[in-house]
Motif scaffolding. Structure first.
Motif, mmCIF file in Angstrom:
data_model
loop_
_atom_site.group_PDB
_atom_site.id
_atom_site.type_symbol
_atom_site.label_atom_id
_atom_site.label_comp_id
_atom_site.label_asym_id
_atom_site.label_seq_id
_atom_site.Cartn_x
_atom_site.Cartn_y
_atom_site.Cartn_z
ATOM 1 N N GLY A 16 36.344 41.943 19.134
ATOM 2 C CA GLY A 16 35.100 41.202 19.028
ATOM 3 C C GLY A 16 35.216 39.965 18.170
ATOM 4 N N GLY A 17 36.362 39.297 18.227
ATOM 5 C CA GLY A 17 36.579 38.117 17.413
ATOM 6 C C GLY A 17 36.147 36.823 18.078
ATOM 7 N N GLY A 18 36.683 35.715 17.564
ATOM 8 C CA GLY A 18 36.255 34.417 18.049
ATOM 9 C C GLY A 18 36.633 34.139 19.491
ATOM 10 N N THR A 19 37.813 34.628 19.931
ATOM 11 C CA THR A 19 38.219 34.407 21.318
ATOM 12 C C THR A 19 37.278 35.134 22.267
ATOM 13 N N GLU A 20 36.929 36.360 21.915
ATOM 14 C CA GLU A 20 35.995 37.118 22.743
ATOM 15 C C GLU A 20 34.614 36.467 22.759
ATOM 16 N N THR A 21 34.160 35.990 21.597
ATOM 17 C CA THR A 21 32.851 35.341 21.527
ATOM 18 C C THR A 21 32.822 34.078 22.383
ATOM 19 N N HIS A 22 33.899 33.315 22.362
ATOM 20 C CA HIS A 22 33.990 32.117 23.196
ATOM 21 C C HIS A 22 33.866 32.485 24.665
ATOM 22 N N MET A 23 34.595 33.506 25.097
ATOM 23 C CA MET A 23 34.546 33.918 26.504
ATOM 24 C C MET A 23 33.148 34.389 26.894
ATOM 25 N N ILE A 24 32.538 35.202 26.053
ATOM 26 C CA ILE A 24 31.191 35.711 26.324
ATOM 27 C C ILE A 24 30.204 34.552 26.465
ATOM 28 N N THR A 25 30.263 33.635 25.517
ATOM 29 C CA THR A 25 29.312 32.524 25.491
ATOM 30 C C THR A 25 29.467 31.620 26.702
ATOM 31 N N LEU A 26 30.713 31.242 27.007
ATOM 32 C CA LEU A 26 30.912 30.290 28.095
ATOM 33 C C LEU A 26 30.694 30.940 29.451
ATOM 34 N N CYS A 27 31.080 32.202 29.617
ATOM 35 C CA CYS A 27 30.818 32.883 30.894
ATOM 36 C C CYS A 27 29.321 32.986 31.151
ATOM 37 N N SER A 50 28.661 42.873 25.860
ATOM 38 C CA SER A 50 27.810 41.703 25.682
ATOM 39 C C SER A 50 27.361 41.096 27.003
ATOM 40 N N LEU A 51 28.201 41.201 28.036
ATOM 41 C CA LEU A 51 27.871 40.591 29.324
ATOM 42 C C LEU A 51 27.139 41.537 30.267
ATOM 43 N N ALA A 52 26.919 42.777 29.840
ATOM 44 C CA ALA A 52 26.334 43.781 30.733
ATOM 45 C C ALA A 52 24.946 43.391 31.229
ATOM 46 N N THR A 53 24.188 42.667 30.431
ATOM 47 C CA THR A 53 22.817 42.300 30.814
ATOM 48 C C THR A 53 22.714 40.846 31.276
ATOM 49 N N SER A 54 23.847 40.193 31.488
ATOM 50 C CA SER A 54 23.847 38.800 31.917
ATOM 51 C C SER A 54 23.948 38.717 33.437
ATOM 52 N N GLN A 55 24.015 37.498 33.950
ATOM 53 C CA GLN A 55 24.196 37.280 35.378
ATOM 54 C C GLN A 55 25.662 37.358 35.802
ATOM 55 N N VAL A 56 26.546 37.593 34.855
ATOM 56 C CA VAL A 56 27.975 37.682 35.134
ATOM 57 C C VAL A 56 28.276 39.026 35.794
ATOM 58 N N VAL A 57 29.166 39.028 36.798
ATOM 59 C CA VAL A 57 29.557 40.247 37.509
ATOM 60 C C VAL A 57 30.798 40.825 36.831
ATOM 61 N N LEU A 58 30.712 42.091 36.428
ATOM 62 C CA LEU A 58 31.797 42.724 35.689
ATOM 63 C C LEU A 58 32.718 43.514 36.610
ATOM 64 N N PRO A 161 31.471 26.370 22.456
ATOM 65 C CA PRO A 161 30.030 26.433 22.743
ATOM 66 C C PRO A 161 29.287 27.464 21.894
ATOM 67 N N ILE A 162 27.996 27.231 21.736
ATOM 68 C CA ILE A 162 27.115 28.162 21.044
ATOM 69 C C ILE A 162 25.824 28.284 21.844
ATOM 70 N N GLN A 163 25.304 29.495 21.944
ATOM 71 C CA GLN A 163 24.023 29.728 22.614
ATOM 72 C C GLN A 163 22.908 29.374 21.639
ATOM 73 N N ALA A 345 25.737 25.526 24.696
ATOM 74 C CA ALA A 345 26.590 26.176 25.692
ATOM 75 C C ALA A 345 26.306 25.695 27.111
ATOM 76 N N ASP A 346 25.051 25.469 27.459
ATOM 77 C CA ASP A 346 24.737 25.025 28.823
ATOM 78 C C ASP A 346 25.312 23.647 29.108
ATOM 79 N N VAL A 347 25.238 22.757 28.139
ATOM 80 C CA VAL A 347 25.801 21.408 28.318
ATOM 81 C C VAL A 347 27.314 21.488 28.482
ATOM 82 N N ILE A 348 27.955 22.281 27.641
ATOM 83 C CA ILE A 348 29.408 22.404 27.708
ATOM 84 C C ILE A 348 29.830 23.083 29.001
ATOM 85 N N ALA A 349 29.053 24.067 29.462
ATOM 86 C CA ALA A 349 29.370 24.727 30.723
ATOM 87 C C ALA A 349 29.299 23.740 31.890
ATOM 88 N N ARG A 350 28.287 22.885 31.918
ATOM 89 C CA ARG A 350 28.189 21.876 32.982
ATOM 90 C C ARG A 350 29.364 20.895 32.909
#
Length: 358
Positions: A16-27, A50-58, A161-163, A345-350
């Motif tokens: 649950g470190g910074g690499t994981e947080t980056h992936m969660i946020t950007l996905c 963290s992504l279980a309730t998002s629009q991301v498909v696991l 990115p940050i949410q 995060a939305d700006v960086i994702a675009r």
């Protein structure tokens, strides 16, 4: 090309470190801005949770190491099924499996680099020669990769990115929690959030707060987190009532509003300072070490101040400056949210999608 760009992001580390947080946020942000995002993740890891309730498909799987044939077969079947437009990876143990599978299935590969670690010769060759896009999370890390032999044209930077919707000023929490802690409005509460590790400068910060408190008893410390050197830090702070030792807090967001300034006094290079962004989004000034990528995470002398990396005297003097200069604290606090906006995060994702799929 499909109506929606289809991204397959691979990251089976359970931590649950910074690499994981980056992936969660950007996905999450990529899905929010219209991409079809699939992830191949550890079934019990922080990313899946963290992504279980998002629009991301696991999709679930594990890479135990870079030669895990079972992991490669499972991911290969998923690639055949999804036919993604791009495959993305974040963890070095998965670089070579992803490179081989991208070549086998004709799927363009994107890799992120997060850690400032010495590259193995095979990894350096891969990042230098293989057909892929390589992103570093800070200009500092880009420079470090170039220093290790990666051609400059091969390394791009995508801002961390940050949410922003998850971080805001919480005056109610500030009043109630400070009252519970016995901290007055006139006191200066210096906070730390993250891993209690010697390399993060936690003992240096503890000494600086003690030295400042000795000259001005309005100085207090607030400690949120835990980690490898927790026992030693707790022992160092014991029987010092001006230190408020909380441990991990979830969510951490309200505590940024409780503190008057966040300190990230690392004595070993961090590639970035995500907690600095989170604090600024909450209107809290930061004190960041003049080291690694930390100065990229705040506006120096506008939303925060640099900390020296050796000796507690410089930290003590900076803390005493802040406790005496309320207008300075107010100016630094006011500039923080605007600075944090550029990491939305939305700006960086675009921007990321525009780079990958023009």
């Amino acid at each position: 090309m499909k109506d929606k760009p289809r991204i397959l992001w691979v990251g089976t580390n359970p931590g649950g470190g910074g690499t994981e947080t980056h992936m969660i946020t950007l996905c999450s942000a990529l899905a929010d801005v219209g991409a079809e995002v699939h992830v191949f993740v550890h079934p019990q890891g922080k990313i899946a949770e963290s992504l279980a309730t998002s629009q991301v498909v696991l999709h679930f799987g594990i890479f135990r190491n870079s030669a895990d044939l079972r992991g490669m077969l499972a991911l290969g079947r998923l690639i055949q099924k999804l036919r993604p437009d791009r495959m993305v990876g974040s963890f070095s143990k998965e670089y070579w499996p992803l490179a081989l599978l991208s070549r086998l299935h004709g799927c363009p590969l994107v890799l992120f680099r997060h850690m400032d670690l010495r590259l193995r010769p095979s990894t350096r060759w891969l990042l230098s020669r293989w057909p892929l896009r390589l992103f570093a999370i800070s200009e500092y890390l880009r420079g470090r990769l170039i220093d290790q032999g990666i051609p400059p044209a091969r390394v791009e930077v995508l801002m961390n990115p940050i949410q922003l919707q998850e971080f805001h000023r919480d005056e109610q929490a500030r009043q109630s929690f400070r009252q519970e802690l016995g901290v007055n409005d006139v006191d200066l509460l210096v906070g730390f959030v993250g891993a209690w590790h010697r390399g993060k400068g936690v003992f240096l910060l503890a000494d600086a707060i003690d030295a400042a408190h000795a000259q001005n008893p309005r100085v207090h410390g607030l400690w949120v987190g835990g980690g490898a050197h927790e026992e030693a830090l707790r022992a160092r702070l014991a029987n010092k009532p001006w230190h408020h030792v909380l441990g991990w807090k979830n969510p951490v967001m309200p505590w940024y509003s409780v503190m008057d300034v966040l300190a990230l006094p690392s004595i070993e290079p961090d590639t970035f300072g995500r907690v600095c962004l989170e604090a600024q989004a909450c209107g809290t000034p930061v004190l960041g070490a003049d080291m690694g990528g930390i100065p990229e995470s705040f506006a120096v002398d506008r939303s925060g101040l640099l900390l020296p990396t050796k000796g507690e005297r410089g930290g003590r003097d900076t803390i005493l400056r802040l406790v005496a200069d309320i207008p300075l604290r107010q100016r630094l606090a006011a500039a923080g949210p605007d600075y944090a906006q550029r990491f939305d995060a939305d700006v960086i994702a675009r921007n990321f999608l525009a780079i990958l799929l023009p």
